[in-house]
Design a protein around this motif. Structure first.
Motif, PDB file in Angstrom:
ATOM      1  N   UNK A  90      -3.073  30.233 -47.828  1.00  0.00           N
ATOM      2  CA  UNK A  90      -2.212  31.275 -47.265  1.00  0.00           C
ATOM      3  C   UNK A  90      -2.950  31.954 -46.118  1.00  0.00           C
ATOM      4  N   UNK A  91      -2.179  32.472 -45.164  1.00  0.00           N
ATOM      5  CA  UNK A  91      -2.804  33.009 -43.962  1.00  0.00           C
ATOM      6  C   UNK A  91      -2.068  34.271 -43.523  1.00  0.00           C
ATOM      7  N   UNK A  92      -1.016  34.113 -42.696  1.00  0.00           N
ATOM      8  CA  UNK A  92      -0.262  35.268 -42.200  1.00  0.00           C
ATOM      9  C   UNK A  92       0.263  36.136 -43.334  1.00  0.00           C
ATOM     10  N   UNK A  93       0.772  35.495 -44.389  1.00  0.00           N
ATOM     11  CA  UNK A  93       1.384  36.250 -45.489  1.00  0.00           C
ATOM     12  C   UNK A  93       0.358  37.124 -46.202  1.00  0.00           C
ATOM     13  N   UNK A  94      -0.891  36.666 -46.258  1.00  0.00           N
ATOM     14  CA  UNK A  94      -1.944  37.451 -46.921  1.00  0.00           C
ATOM     15  C   UNK A  94      -2.319  38.680 -46.094  1.00  0.00           C
ATOM     16  N   UNK A  98      -1.663  41.875 -48.501  1.00  0.00           N
ATOM     17  CA  UNK A  98      -2.893  41.439 -49.171  1.00  0.00           C
ATOM     18  C   UNK A  98      -2.760  41.322 -50.695  1.00  0.00           C
ATOM     19  N   UNK A  99      -1.839  42.096 -51.276  1.00  0.00           N
ATOM     20  CA  UNK A  99      -1.625  42.037 -52.732  1.00  0.00           C
ATOM     21  C   UNK A  99      -1.200  40.627 -53.176  1.00  0.00           C
ATOM     22  N   UNK A 100      -0.630  39.856 -52.238  1.00  0.00           N
ATOM     23  CA  UNK A 100      -0.225  38.484 -52.560  1.00  0.00           C
ATOM     24  C   UNK A 100      -1.411  37.677 -53.091  1.00  0.00           C
ATOM     25  N   UNK A 101      -2.598  37.901 -52.525  1.00  0.00           N
ATOM     26  CA  UNK A 101      -3.792  37.173 -52.997  1.00  0.00           C
ATOM     27  C   UNK A 101      -4.009  37.462 -54.483  1.00  0.00           C
ATOM     28  N   UNK A 102      -4.004  38.754 -54.836  1.00  0.00           N
ATOM     29  CA  UNK A 102      -4.198  39.137 -56.247  1.00  0.00           C
ATOM     30  C   UNK A 102      -3.136  38.497 -57.140  1.00  0.00           C
ATOM     31  N   UNK A 112      -7.445  27.546 -57.034  1.00  0.00           N
ATOM     32  CA  UNK A 112      -6.485  26.840 -56.170  1.00  0.00           C
ATOM     33  C   UNK A 112      -5.940  27.724 -55.049  1.00  0.00           C
ATOM     34  N   UNK A 113      -6.542  28.897 -54.846  1.00  0.00           N
ATOM     35  CA  UNK A 113      -6.056  29.772 -53.776  1.00  0.00           C
ATOM     36  C   UNK A 113      -7.088  29.846 -52.637  1.00  0.00           C
ATOM     37  N   UNK A 114      -6.709  29.265 -51.503  1.00  0.00           N
ATOM     38  CA  UNK A 114      -7.543  29.276 -50.300  1.00  0.00           C
ATOM     39  C   UNK A 114      -6.908  30.257 -49.323  1.00  0.00           C
ATOM     40  N   UNK A 115      -7.709  31.130 -48.729  1.00  0.00           N
ATOM     41  CA  UNK A 115      -7.171  31.984 -47.663  1.00  0.00           C
ATOM     42  C   UNK A 115      -7.711  31.471 -46.336  1.00  0.00           C
ATOM     43  N   UNK A 116      -6.786  31.105 -45.455  1.00  0.00           N
ATOM     44  CA  UNK A 116      -7.156  30.636 -44.121  1.00  0.00           C
ATOM     45  C   UNK A 116      -7.196  31.831 -43.180  1.00  0.00           C
ATOM     46  N   UNK A 153      -9.731  35.388 -53.972  1.00  0.00           N
ATOM     47  CA  UNK A 153      -9.548  34.052 -53.392  1.00  0.00           C
ATOM     48  C   UNK A 153     -10.732  33.154 -53.733  1.00  0.00           C
ATOM     49  N   UNK A 154     -10.463  31.857 -53.878  1.00  0.00           N
ATOM     50  CA  UNK A 154     -11.509  30.919 -54.274  1.00  0.00           C
ATOM     51  C   UNK A 154     -12.291  30.353 -53.108  1.00  0.00           C
ATOM     52  N   UNK A 155     -11.669  30.288 -51.932  1.00  0.00           N
ATOM     53  CA  UNK A 155     -12.326  29.730 -50.740  1.00  0.00           C
ATOM     54  C   UNK A 155     -11.741  30.399 -49.502  1.00  0.00           C
ATOM     55  N   UNK A 156     -12.507  30.342 -48.426  1.00  0.00           N
ATOM     56  CA  UNK A 156     -11.998  30.784 -47.123  1.00  0.00           C
ATOM     57  C   UNK A 156     -12.093  29.611 -46.157  1.00  0.00           C
ATOM     58  N   UNK A 157     -10.980  29.346 -45.482  1.00  0.00           N
ATOM     59  CA  UNK A 157     -10.946  28.335 -44.428  1.00  0.00           C
ATOM     60  C   UNK A 157     -10.946  29.091 -43.103  1.00  0.00           C
ATOM     61  N   UNK A 158     -12.095  29.103 -42.433  1.00  0.00           N
ATOM     62  CA  UNK A 158     -12.217  29.873 -41.191  1.00  0.00           C
ATOM     63  C   UNK A 158     -12.092  28.951 -39.986  1.00  0.00           C
ATOM     64  N   UNK A 159     -11.069  29.199 -39.183  1.00  0.00           N
ATOM     65  CA  UNK A 159     -10.897  28.454 -37.935  1.00  0.00           C
ATOM     66  C   UNK A 159     -11.188  29.363 -36.758  1.00  0.00           C
ATOM     67  N   UNK A 160     -12.151  28.937 -35.945  1.00  0.00           N
ATOM     68  CA  UNK A 160     -12.409  29.644 -34.693  1.00  0.00           C
ATOM     69  C   UNK A 160     -11.438  29.122 -33.644  1.00  0.00           C
ATOM     70  N   UNK A 161     -10.543  30.003 -33.204  1.00  0.00           N
ATOM     71  CA  UNK A 161      -9.572  29.605 -32.182  1.00  0.00           C
ATOM     72  C   UNK A 161     -10.258  29.306 -30.851  1.00  0.00           C
TER      73      UNK A 161
END
Length: 239
Positions: A90-94, A98-102, A112-116, A153-161
């Motif tokens: 999840x990205x924009x929605x989080x 932010x409560x969506x993550x919880x 199984x929850x990754x925040x991009x 969240x279990x992981x962070x997927x960080x993309x540098x634009x």
């Protein structure tokens, strides 16, 4: 996007890269550790990620598989996991809620929850962007990443634009800071252009995993040769 695999530069100028189900099957056979399917048009066009595509990809691959794009509720995640996804991103929605993550962690578990997080530097500060990088926010990368971790969240997927699609290497300075400040795995994304870039992101960037698209889609780097190169550089990988 629209059922095809696409790849851009700095989040724009998209090129077609083929059928996602075919690519998924090829990468699975070639030894990829995981696949990430991000429907980049889902948020923008306000439609749900294609559960059908997830189902077809999951039928063909036997490696863990993350899916993201347009996910904004417990119900969305339920459908995707039922269709065969191992994790959701999840990205924009989080950022908007932010409560969506919880809520997702409470229902499905943090594994199984990754925040991009898509971010780029503006006046020397890493600023979080939404909707495929089109909308800047008030949030700063490191503060938001810390909050994401605290919410479970279990992981962070960080993309540098700034690095995305440039093939000049990953944003290792920012990655190293994320890895130092957080305890959850950080996936590096954006900038892979050659095998050395992967070695650099594991050593200098302290990344736990590295994601790339165009170098694989356009057959510039083979997965097995990359893994052997990493192994030769003392980086533990499954070969």
């Amino acid at each position: 996007k629209d059922g095809r695999t696409v790849k851009g530069v700095n989040f724009v100028d998209l090129r077609d890269a083929g059928d996602p189900v075919e690519l998924a099957e090829i990468y699975s056979k070639e030894g990829a550790d995981e696949l990430v399917f991000l429907d980049i048009s889902a948020t923008e066009q306000k439609r749900k990620t294609l559960a059908d595509l997830v189902y077809r990809v999951a039928e063909k691959v036997n490696i863990p598989f993350t899916v993201g794009g347009g996910i904004s509720s417990v119900e969305d995640v339920d459908i995707l996991l039922q269709n065969g996804a191992d994790k959701v991103s999840i990205n924009s929605s989080a950022v908007k809620n932010p409560q969506l993550i919880n809520d997702l962690v409470a229902k499905f578990g943090s594994q199984c929850i990754v925040v991009a997080i898509d971010a780029k530097q503006i006046d020397g500060e890493w600023i979080v962007h939404l909707v495929g990088g089109k909308v800047p926010t008030e949030r700063k990368l490191f503060e938001w990443a810390k909050e994401v971790e605290e919410r479970g969240a279990g992981e962070i997927l960080f993309t540098s634009m700034d690095n995305d699609g440039t093939k000049d290497g990953f944003a290792n300075e920012a990655l190293a800071r994320l890895s130092t400040e957080l305890n959850i795995p950080i996936i590096a994304s954006g900038g892979a252009g050659n095998m050395q870039h992967f070695t650099d992101t594991f050593i200098e960037g302290k990344a736990d995993a590295a994601l790339a698209a165009s170098v694989f889609h356009f057959k510039e780097i083979g997965i097995q040769e990359l893994k052997l190169e990493l192994q030769g550089n003392g980086i533990p990988v499954r070969v």
